[in-house]
Write a protein that holds these residues in place. Structure first.
Motif, PDB file in Angstrom:
ATOM      1  N   ASN A  14      -4.236  -2.981 -12.495  1.00  0.00           N
ATOM      2  CA  ASN A  14      -3.108  -2.278 -12.009  1.00  0.00           C
ATOM      3  C   ASN A  14      -2.988  -1.825 -10.382  1.00  0.00           C
ATOM      4  O   ASN A  14      -3.833  -1.056 -10.089  1.00  0.00           O
ATOM      5  CB  ASN A  14      -2.976  -1.073 -13.004  1.00  0.00           C
ATOM      6  CG  ASN A  14      -1.521  -0.236 -12.764  1.00  0.00           C
ATOM      7  OD1 ASN A  14      -1.521   0.055 -11.597  1.00  0.00           O
ATOM      8  ND2 ASN A  14      -1.103   0.102 -13.875  1.00  0.00           N
ATOM      9  N   ALA A  16      -1.299   0.419  -8.889  1.00  0.00           N
ATOM     10  CA  ALA A  16      -0.941   1.864  -8.510  1.00  0.00           C
ATOM     11  C   ALA A  16      -2.095   2.361  -8.908  1.00  0.00           C
ATOM     12  O   ALA A  16      -2.578   3.418  -8.294  1.00  0.00           O
ATOM     13  CB  ALA A  16       0.252   2.156  -9.575  1.00  0.00           C
ATOM     14  N   SER A  20      -4.420   4.547  -6.312  1.00  0.00           N
ATOM     15  CA  SER A  20      -4.605   5.895  -6.720  1.00  0.00           C
ATOM     16  C   SER A  20      -6.400   6.093  -6.591  1.00  0.00           C
ATOM     17  O   SER A  20      -6.890   7.035  -6.123  1.00  0.00           O
ATOM     18  CB  SER A  20      -3.965   6.475  -7.904  1.00  0.00           C
ATOM     19  OG  SER A  20      -4.406   7.557  -8.337  1.00  0.00           O
ATOM     20  N   HIS A  61       1.715  -7.172  -1.486  1.00  0.00           N
ATOM     21  CA  HIS A  61       1.587  -5.815  -1.760  1.00  0.00           C
ATOM     22  C   HIS A  61       0.752  -5.204  -0.938  1.00  0.00           C
ATOM     23  O   HIS A  61      -0.296  -5.568  -0.118  1.00  0.00           O
ATOM     24  CB  HIS A  61       0.889  -5.744  -3.247  1.00  0.00           C
ATOM     25  CG  HIS A  61       0.916  -4.294  -3.991  1.00  0.00           C
ATOM     26  ND1 HIS A  61      -0.047  -3.474  -3.591  1.00  0.00           N
ATOM     27  CD2 HIS A  61       1.638  -3.906  -4.657  1.00  0.00           C
ATOM     28  CE1 HIS A  61       0.084  -2.286  -4.162  1.00  0.00           C
ATOM     29  NE2 HIS A  61       1.190  -2.324  -4.955  1.00  0.00           N
ATOM     30  N   TYR A  86       0.420   8.540  -1.647  1.00  0.00           N
ATOM     31  CA  TYR A  86      -0.410   8.620  -2.951  1.00  0.00           C
ATOM     32  C   TYR A  86      -1.394   9.987  -2.836  1.00  0.00           C
ATOM     33  O   TYR A  86      -1.891  10.583  -3.861  1.00  0.00           O
ATOM     34  CB  TYR A  86      -1.413   7.470  -2.966  1.00  0.00           C
ATOM     35  CG  TYR A  86      -0.796   6.217  -4.087  1.00  0.00           C
ATOM     36  CD1 TYR A  86      -1.168   6.217  -5.205  1.00  0.00           C
ATOM     37  CD2 TYR A  86       0.163   5.232  -3.446  1.00  0.00           C
ATOM     38  CE1 TYR A  86      -0.493   5.410  -6.270  1.00  0.00           C
ATOM     39  CE2 TYR A  86       0.621   4.420  -4.159  1.00  0.00           C
ATOM     40  CZ  TYR A  86       0.222   4.338  -5.513  1.00  0.00           C
ATOM     41  OH  TYR A  86       0.693   3.511  -6.514  1.00  0.00           O
TER      42      TYR A  86
END
Length: 198
Positions: A14, A16, A20, A61, A86
């Motif tokens: 993932n 994100a 993070s 990305h 973030y």
């Protein structure tokens, strides 16, 4: 330790969660928002290299930049702005022709950082310079360690990108003349600001 951090970041599929985790690891010892800005910028400057001539530029990305450990000017600013968001700091990147800078919010005032060259701008009082101070030429160049950049040491940071220190200062003065004012930024919808940070 840095190699281990890259391996840990790559564990989750993932994006994100990966971003993070990376930002949380980098800022875990940061005591303030300014520390977060500088710690993330230092990490970026120490771990992402400039794309050499002849090497393909890949831009999908922001984590692609982290995975490849290579970035162009706009990719450095794009990635930094994403990482700052973030970390809970409003940020976006601004691009005008070949000029690219990262905007960030600190104490309700927008300021600018140049992650590609590793430069932050302080006013005459030694504080982060606001947009208005940048436009009013109340700024000096500093490294991310808050060491002054001057005629004696600028070559070690910028190499042969500028003929002399005067040309370097003019490079930034021209950009600061073109950047939007604080009011213009505040009146712009966050999704219309530059980059992918929001």
């Amino acid at each position: 330790m840095e190699i281990g951090l890259f391996k840990k970041v790559a564990i989750s599929p993932n994006p994100a969660l990966r971003m993070s985790f990376l930002v949380n690891e980098i800022t875990k010892n940061s005591d303030s928002d300014l520390d977060k800005v500088l710690d993330i910028s230092k990490w970026l400057n120490n771990n992402i290299k400039k794309v050499p001539k002849g090497v393909e530029v890949i831009d999908s990305h922001p984590l692609t930049i982290v995975d490849r450990r290579l970035g162009t000017k706009d990719q450095f600013s794009d990635l930094l702005s994403v990482m700052l968001v973030y970390a809970g700091i409003d940020s976006f990147f601004w691009k005008d022709n070949k000029n690219v800078l990262t905007f960030f919010m600190l104490n309700e005032s927008w300021s600018i950082i140049d992650p590609y060259y590793g430069v932050v701008f302080l006013n005459r009082r030694g504080k982060i310079a606001s947009i208005q101070e940048l436009k009013n030429e109340d700024w000096e160049l500093f490294t991310f360690e808050l060491q002054p950049i001057d005629v004696k040491n600028f070559i070690s940071i910028f190499y042969n990108h500028f003929d002399d220190f005067k040309q370097l200062k003019e490079y930034y003065m021209k950009q600061f003349f073109l950047i939007p004012t604080q009011d213009m930024v505040n009146m712009t919808n966050i999704f219309e600001l530059g980059g992918r940070s929001y």
